[in-house]
Structures are given as structure tokens and as C-alpha cells.
Design an enzyme around this catalytic site. Sequence first.
Site, PDB file in Angstrom:
ATOM      1  N   ASP A   1      -1.726   7.001   7.004  1.00  0.00           N
ATOM      2  CA  ASP A   1      -2.556   5.245   6.456  1.00  0.00           C
ATOM      3  C   ASP A   1      -2.584   4.548   7.795  1.00  0.00           C
ATOM      4  OD1 ASP A   1      -3.941   3.585   5.544  1.00  0.00           O
ATOM      5  OD2 ASP A   1      -2.872   3.350   4.044  1.00  0.00           O
TER       6      ASP A   1
ATOM      7  N   LYS B   1     -12.331  -2.057   7.703  1.00  0.00           N
ATOM      8  CA  LYS B   1     -11.620  -2.873   8.457  1.00  0.00           C
ATOM      9  C   LYS B   1     -12.148  -3.187   9.910  1.00  0.00           C
ATOM     10  CE  LYS B   1      -8.019  -2.395   5.234  1.00  0.00           C
ATOM     11  NZ  LYS B   1      -8.205  -3.275   4.490  1.00  0.00           N
TER      12      LYS B   1
ATOM     13  N   TRP C   1       1.126  -1.071  -0.114  1.00  0.00           N
ATOM     14  CA  TRP C   1       0.000  -0.243   0.107  1.00  0.00           C
ATOM     15  C   TRP C   1       0.786   1.289  -0.564  1.00  0.00           C
ATOM     16  CZ3 TRP C   1      -4.315  -1.115  -1.836  1.00  0.00           C
ATOM     17  CH2 TRP C   1      -4.719  -2.408  -1.869  1.00  0.00           C
TER      18      TRP C   1
HETATM   19  N1  PMP Z   1      -4.031   1.263   3.012  1.00  0.00           N
HETATM   20  C1  PMP Z   1      -4.137   0.100   3.422  1.00  0.00           C
HETATM   21  C2  PMP Z   1      -3.421  -0.089   4.197  1.00  0.00           C
HETATM   22  C3  PMP Z   1      -5.028  -0.928   3.051  1.00  0.00           C
HETATM   23  O1  PMP Z   1      -4.971  -2.044   3.554  1.00  0.00           O
HETATM   24  C4  PMP Z   1      -5.953  -0.625   1.951  1.00  0.00           C
HETATM   25  C5  PMP Z   1      -7.771  -1.963   1.253  1.00  0.00           C
HETATM   26  N2  PMP Z   1      -7.084  -2.984   2.106  1.00  0.00           N
HETATM   27  C6  PMP Z   1      -6.087   0.372   1.059  1.00  0.00           C
HETATM   28  C7  PMP Z   1      -4.963   1.287   1.785  1.00  0.00           C
HETATM   29  C8  PMP Z   1      -6.884   0.540  -0.408  1.00  0.00           C
HETATM   30  O2  PMP Z   1      -8.647   1.028   0.781  1.00  0.00           O
HETATM   31  P1  PMP Z   1      -9.213   1.028  -0.474  1.00  0.00           P
HETATM   32  O3  PMP Z   1      -9.443   0.040  -0.828  1.00  0.00           O
HETATM   33  O4  PMP Z   1     -10.239   1.544   0.400  1.00  0.00           O
HETATM   34  O5  PMP Z   1      -9.344   2.305  -1.379  1.00  0.00           O
END
Ligand code: PMP
Length: 362
Positions: free
Chosen positions: A173, A197, A103
Amino acid sequence: MTNRVYNFSAGPAAIPLPVLERAQAEMLSVNGIGMSVMEISHRSAHFEGILAGAEQGLRDVLNVPDNFRILFLQGGASLQFSMIPINFLAPDQTADYVITGFWGRKALAEARRCGNINVIYNSAEGGYKSTPQQGELNFTKDARYVHYVANETIEGVEFQYDIDGGGIPVVCDMSSNILSKPIDWNNYALIYNGAQKNIGPSGVAVVFIREDMLERIPTGLHSLLDYRNIAANDSMANTPNTWAIYMIGLVCDWLKEQGGVTAMQTRNAEKAAVLYNAIDTSDGYFTGHADRSVRSMMNVSFHLPNAELDEKFCSQAESNGLDGLRGHRSLGGVRASIYNAFPREGVTALVDFMQDFSQKNG
Ligand code: PMP
């Protein structure tokens, strides 16, 4: 009662059963108004109360200081990868990025479209198993911000401390470990999260932004990409995800009943310890991905002796009511996500299954 399985999904993930039951009970008439939350105007007094309640719930459980605004946005955490540099990074400016997994890389790719990026730490060579020590981080002078991912959901690598930007605004994040423990707000300028989550259902992102950051935003941005505009409109610059925001309020009520994030932290550590212990005492049959010192309390990523066994394990687990264990497509293996709502009995059930499987397939 419908049979429910143990849901190890990384997100959308398990939601506390009492929250689902309350939502079910209130489905046809929320707060006795004769309509569901999905049928009322977001401009109505009814919804204003629900939005204020969700915000207050987050403030209460996370002790959010008054100088932070809480924004509810759409586009998930991924849109935040773009909004952060769009709001804070001009083409001639630099931001620092700390890369500890999948990510962080996604965030980096979007930021590079806006300005200069210094990657001040990257664990790619080691296979994304580690985090830096604070002392290893050399920030760029005049960096506009430093960005990191507190818990890499795929690799299961979690920072054990808050990065201190030494005056540089820290942007984080926390999508996959928010609400799992208290937050020391002194360290942060902006924290963002996809909700799906620990916070609630997908379809809403929650951004905590320190007020002084709003003043740094240039004028002329597209209005829905402009934090200042979203804040000025109290997250109602357009129609928000009313359902998801309602659910956040219910999750916060549940968290309070459970003893808050401190109680969660203890419980999460206990759950994770049971699972990591099963990995560590398997004589190498199961191998954890992350370095031991940075193991995630939320996402336990591991693998079996080969990919064939990984697959057999996940499909047999599924037949035994243990769902959502397949590792992310980028890493393979097995991943058990054990967020706040995931029950301890589910972890025990998984450990029993692991022991049985390794005996039969050793
Ligand atoms: N950052 C992290 C740490 C994630 O785990 C995720 C999704 N699993 C995201 C960003 C992306 O999130 P989204 O699908 O809401 O765009």
C-alpha cells in the site's frame, strides 16, 4: 483570485495550483470538444485518449515496466484491502502481514476473512513508531504474498527501504507516498494506492499489478472484484471515475514539468527537514511520533505537552491560514501532511507559527 490557505490535510489533500487552474480552464470544454470531461461517454474516443494519457503519464513519471498493468478502480485503497486476499488467498492458504500502523491493521482485518494470516512483524507494543529491519522478517514458507504499508499516514512512519520478499510476491500500500520518489519495481508484485494524496482527487484507486499475478487469480470471482477482468477490460468493466482519471493525467503533466519524482524526492526531503528540525529544536515542547530513523517525508505527526494545547494549536493555526492540522482521531495530536503539491512556504509558515505558539504557551 480566491484566497487559498495552506492545506495540511492528509487526504483528500492539496492539489497543485497549476493543475487546478488548468482543470478550471478546461472545465467547460476539454480538449476543445465543447463538453466537460464529466459529460462525455467513457466509451467515447475523447475519453479513451484521456484514460490512455493518464496511464502513460503514470508510466512515464514512475518508469513503470511493461510487465505491469495499471488499473483504475473505485472503492478507494480500502477496497484493495479486500480485493487482494479475495484474488490471491484461499481459505487453506497463508499470507504474511507486516503491521506498522493503522492502515496495516485495517488491511489485516479484511485479509483474515479469506485465509490464514501470519503477522510477521507488529509494532503495536511500541505504539507504532517503528518499521522492521529486513533481517527481522521471517516469511512463511509458501506464503502467497507479503503485505505492508510503505508509509503509515496517521503515525507518520515510512519504510526507508523496499521489503525483499525473497521470492514471495510483495504487495504494498503506497497510498500516501507514491510519486514522492522513484520506485524499484523489481521488488514488487502489486502496488496499490488511493489517489487522494499525491495522485489526484479521491474516488479512484490506482493498482499496479505484475502480469504474472493475474494468472494466479481463481475463476468465478465477482467480476468487479476480479483484477483479471478489470485488466481485460482496460479499467472499463463499468463506468470509471472519469473526472478523477482526467485529473491524474494533469497531475502527471505537472510532475514532469517539475522534474519528475527525483526532483520531488529532493524537495520533499528539504520540506520535511525544516519541519522535523523545528520539532527537534523545541526543547521538548513538540514531540515527534515516529522513531527518528523512520520518519515520514509526507506526514509529520507530533504532539504538544498536552491534548488541550494540541487543540488550541490546531484551532489557532486554522485562524492563521494553516488548515487541516488536527491529528487523526485514532492518534490525536497534530499532523502536517506535506505531499508533493504542498509548497515549501507553507512549511516555513507553520514553523514560524510553531515558534510563536510555543513562546506564548510555554
Ligand atoms: N491506506 C493508506 C496508507 C491510507 O492513508 C488510506 C487513507 N488515508 C487508506 C489506505 C484508505 O484509503 P481510502 O479512503 O481511499 O479507502
